[in-house]
Scaffold this active site. Sequence first.
Site: not given
Length: 366
Positions: A38, A330, A333
Site C-alpha cells: 500500500s 491514517d 500510512h
Amino acid sequence: MATICMPSFLCLIFVFIANFVPLLADDATPVIFVLGDSTADVGTNNFLHHSKARANFPHNGVDFPNSRATGRFSNGFNTADLLAKRFGLKRSPPPFLFLRKLKCHCKKHPFKGVNFASGGSGLLDITGSKPTVVPLSEQIAQFASVRDDFVATMGPAATEAILSKSLFFISIGSNDIFGYFKTKHRMPEDKFLCLLISAYSKHITTLYELGARKFGIISVPSVGCCPAQRLVQKHLNGSDGCFGAINDFAQAFHSALDTLLLNISSQLPGMKYSLGNAFRMTLDIIANRELFKFKNVTAACCGHGTLNAQGLCNATASLCPDRRKYLFWDMVHPTQKASDLAAQTLFNGTQYYVSPINFSQLAKDN
Ligand SMILES: *[C@@H]1O[C@H](CO)[C@@H](O)[C@H](O)[C@H]1NC(C)=O
Ligand SMILES: *[C@@H]1O[C@H](CO)[C@@H](O)[C@H](O)[C@H]1NC(C)=O
Ligand SMILES: *[C@@H]1O[C@H](CO)[C@@H](O)[C@H](O)[C@H]1NC(C)=O
Ligand SMILES: *[C@@H]1O[C@H](CO)[C@@H](O)[C@H](O)[C@H]1NC(C)=O
Ligand SMILES: *[C@@H]1O[C@H](CO)[C@@H](O)[C@H](O)[C@H]1NC(C)=O
Ligand SMILES: *[C@@H]1O[C@H](CO)[C@@H](O)[C@H](O)[C@H]1NC(C)=O
C-alpha cells in the site's frame, strides 16, 4: 492500427514504440516499474472486487488534484508518485490492472512504466491472501506478461536493452511483519526473518532473470511507531511509546536485506541496487519533528478514536485541518508530506539513508 489494438497489451506496446523511441534519444526519463504494498499502490486494489485493503473513498485523496480518492492510501500522492516525479514523470505510472482494462484508450498515454503494487500484499504469498491482494510473486508474473508483449513486438534484444536501463522500485515487507506479530503461536523470530529474506532473494533473482538490472529498494519503516502499533503497545503494557518488538524486527530486517543485496549483487552480473533505510528515516523524523516542521508524529491525521487509530480513514472519520503538520495520514500510512521527504532522501540522500548509492545515481549509472 486499430486491429493491432485488440489484445490488451499489444496496444500498450504499440504506444510504447510510438512514444518511447524519442524519449530514448534524449534519455531524460527512465521507464519505471513499481512493485510492493500500500505504500506504493496507486489503485491496483480498486480492480480486485473482494479487496478489503482499499482507499478509493474520502477522506483519502483530500489533497490530490480535484480531491479525488484514487485508491492511494494517502491524503495526496504517495512515495511511488513522488519518486517518479523526481525522474521527470508527472506521477507514478498507472496500475497494471488499469492498463490491462484500457485497451485502445491507452493511445493517449505514452508508456512510462507500470505500477503493480497492491495494498496488503507481502513477500510471502500467505500475507494478505488472494484474491483480496496481489502478492509480490503474482506482481512479478504480471511483469513477465508485460515483458512477453515487449519481446513479441520488438524482439528480445531491444527488450533486454530497455529493461536493463529501467528502474525497478520495490517497497514491501511491512504486511508480512504485521501478520507475524498478530499470530499467536509463531515460529522463532530468526527463523521468520530467514524466511522473509530468502523470499526476497527469490523475487529479486526472478526479476533479474526477466531482465531487471536496476533495483531501488525501500526497506520496512519503523512500523512500531505507526499509530496502530502504538495502540497495540498501549494495550500490552500501558506505555505511550512505539511498539519495541516490532521495531526491533524491522531494524533486523533492514540489516539482513542489506547483507542479502550485497551478496546477490556480487553473484548477478550487471545488477545495481540502492537500498533506502526507511527505518532510519522514520525514526529520525520522529526524533526531530520540529526540524521537519511536523506538529504531530504520533497520531493519525484521519481516523477514529484514540490517536485516530481505532478506525480506518473514511468519510465519517475525523480529519486534521493541516495535513502538512502530521507524519501519519491514517493509522499506518504516511502523509504526502512525509512521503515527499522520503522520496527526496531516496533520490539524492547520503549513504546514511540510502546505500551504496542513491536512486539518482542508480538511474545514471550504466
Ligand atoms: C513497555 O514496553 C516497551 C518495550 O516494548 C518499553 O520500552 C517500556 O518501558 C514498557 N513500559 C512499561 C510501563 O512497562
Ligand atoms: C551468499 O549467497 C550464497 C548463494 O546464494 C549463499 O550460499 C551464501 O550463504 C550467502 N552468503 C551470505 C553471507 O549470506
Ligand atoms: C497528537 O495528537 C494526539 C491525538 O489527537 C494527541 O493525543 C497528542 O497529544 C498530539 N501530540 C502533540 C505533540 O500534539
Ligand atoms: C467509517 O469507519 C467507522 C469506524 O471503523 C465505521 O464505524 C463507519 O461505519 C465507517 N463509515 C463509513 C461511511 O463507512
Ligand atoms: C546522491 O545524489 C546527489 C545528486 O545526484 C549526489 O550529488 C550525491 O553525491 C549522491 N550521493 C551521496 C552519497 O550523497
Ligand atoms: C536534492 O534534491 C532536491 C530537490 O529535488 C534539492 O532541493 C536538493 O538541493 C538536492 N540536494 C542535493 C544534495 O543534491
